[in-house]
Motif scaffolding. Structure first.
Motif, mmCIF file in Angstrom:
data_model
loop_
_atom_site.group_PDB
_atom_site.id
_atom_site.type_symbol
_atom_site.label_atom_id
_atom_site.label_comp_id
_atom_site.label_asym_id
_atom_site.label_seq_id
_atom_site.Cartn_x
_atom_site.Cartn_y
_atom_site.Cartn_z
ATOM 1 N N VAL A 42 58.159 -19.901 -36.639
ATOM 2 C CA VAL A 42 57.372 -20.587 -35.609
ATOM 3 C C VAL A 42 57.357 -22.084 -35.896
ATOM 4 N N ILE A 43 57.609 -22.892 -34.863
ATOM 5 C CA ILE A 43 57.712 -24.345 -35.023
ATOM 6 C C ILE A 43 56.351 -24.975 -35.333
ATOM 7 N N ASN A 44 55.369 -24.699 -34.475
ATOM 8 C CA ASN A 44 54.038 -25.291 -34.641
ATOM 9 C C ASN A 44 52.981 -24.241 -34.308
ATOM 10 N N PRO A 45 52.456 -23.540 -35.310
ATOM 11 C CA PRO A 45 51.492 -22.461 -35.067
ATOM 12 C C PRO A 45 50.284 -22.875 -34.222
ATOM 13 N N ASN A 46 49.841 -24.124 -34.342
ATOM 14 C CA ASN A 46 48.679 -24.575 -33.570
ATOM 15 C C ASN A 46 48.932 -24.536 -32.060
ATOM 16 N N ALA A 47 50.187 -24.699 -31.659
ATOM 17 C CA ALA A 47 50.528 -24.743 -30.233
ATOM 18 C C ALA A 47 50.441 -23.366 -29.573
ATOM 19 N N ILE A 48 50.476 -22.305 -30.372
ATOM 20 C CA ILE A 48 50.438 -20.951 -29.790
ATOM 21 C C ILE A 48 49.187 -20.175 -30.182
ATOM 22 N N LYS A 49 48.339 -20.777 -30.984
ATOM 23 C CA LYS A 49 47.139 -20.077 -31.486
ATOM 24 C C LYS A 49 46.268 -19.581 -30.330
ATOM 25 N N ASP A 50 45.988 -18.268 -30.356
ATOM 26 C CA ASP A 50 45.133 -17.607 -29.355
ATOM 27 C C ASP A 50 45.705 -17.658 -27.932
#
Length: 201
Positions: free
Chosen positions: A154-162
């Motif tokens: 995953v590139i940026n986990p914060n962008a897909i969180k929840d």
């Protein structure tokens, strides 16, 4: 990308398109293949399988299409299924995540075939995965595919969180690719992850 096509992209037969006020008002995508070619592709009636929706069977017409599109590098053929993909995904509220290509494979093919299918269908998407291996799953046996180590990061986990995500790929065979992508995204914090493919092999 959505200018009217004058001849069928598959057989070169002239297309007779009647574009009226209704088509312009609804911004419908232009026809790109003739009725005869369209009828060669077999739609799937029972679409859902383990959280994955697929639109077409992998018949001879589809094999020929994939060969021309992916391996003969005919990028124009991204438009062949623009209308059916658009109709299926236009109202989807999930984040659309295409299966990425490994950078080395992208250099060889010169275009990302999943991205181009979505662009031709006017479906917005974002890349949240990178491919870790340049091995082609199509060259492996079923057993080898099932034993494949994790394919994605995953590139940026914060962008897909929840977030609710929909992974898009061209073909579903053993499910290895989609399962790896789903596992990576869920472990990175995605709320739900489902799959969509053009073809079920």
């Amino acid at each position: 990308m959505n200018k009217p096509v004058q001849n069928c992209l598959l057989c070169d037969r002239e297309l007779h398109q009647n574009i009226g006020w209704k088509e312009l008002l609804l911004k419908t995508l232009p026809q790109t293949i003739c009725t005869r070619c369209e009828q060669r592709f077999q739609r799937i009636e029972q679409q859902q399988k383990e959280g994955v929706v697929s639109l077409f069977h992998y018949n001879e017409a589809m094999k020929d299409y994939l060969h021309r599109y992916k391996f003969l590098h005919d990028i124009l053929l991204a438009k062949v299924f623009n209308k059916v993909i658009h109709e299926h995904l236009k109202d989807d509220t999930r984040l659309i995540v295409p299966i990425p290509m490994h950078p080395e494979n992208l250099k060889l093919r010169t275009f990302a075939h999943i991205d181009e299918l979505l662009k031709a269908a006017n479906i917005p998407f974002a890349h949240h995965l990178t491919k870790l291996s340049n091995e082609q799953q199509s060259l492996k046996t079923r057993e080898e595919r099932l034993k494949t180590p994790q394919l994605f990061e995953v590139i940026n986990p914060n962008a897909i969180k929840d977030k609710n995500l929909l992974i898009v790929d061209d073909i579903y065979t053993t499910g290895t690719t989609l399962n790896h992508a789903k596992k990576a995204l869920l472990e990175a914090g995605a709320k739900t992850v489902d799959g969509f493919t053009l073809i079920h092999g």
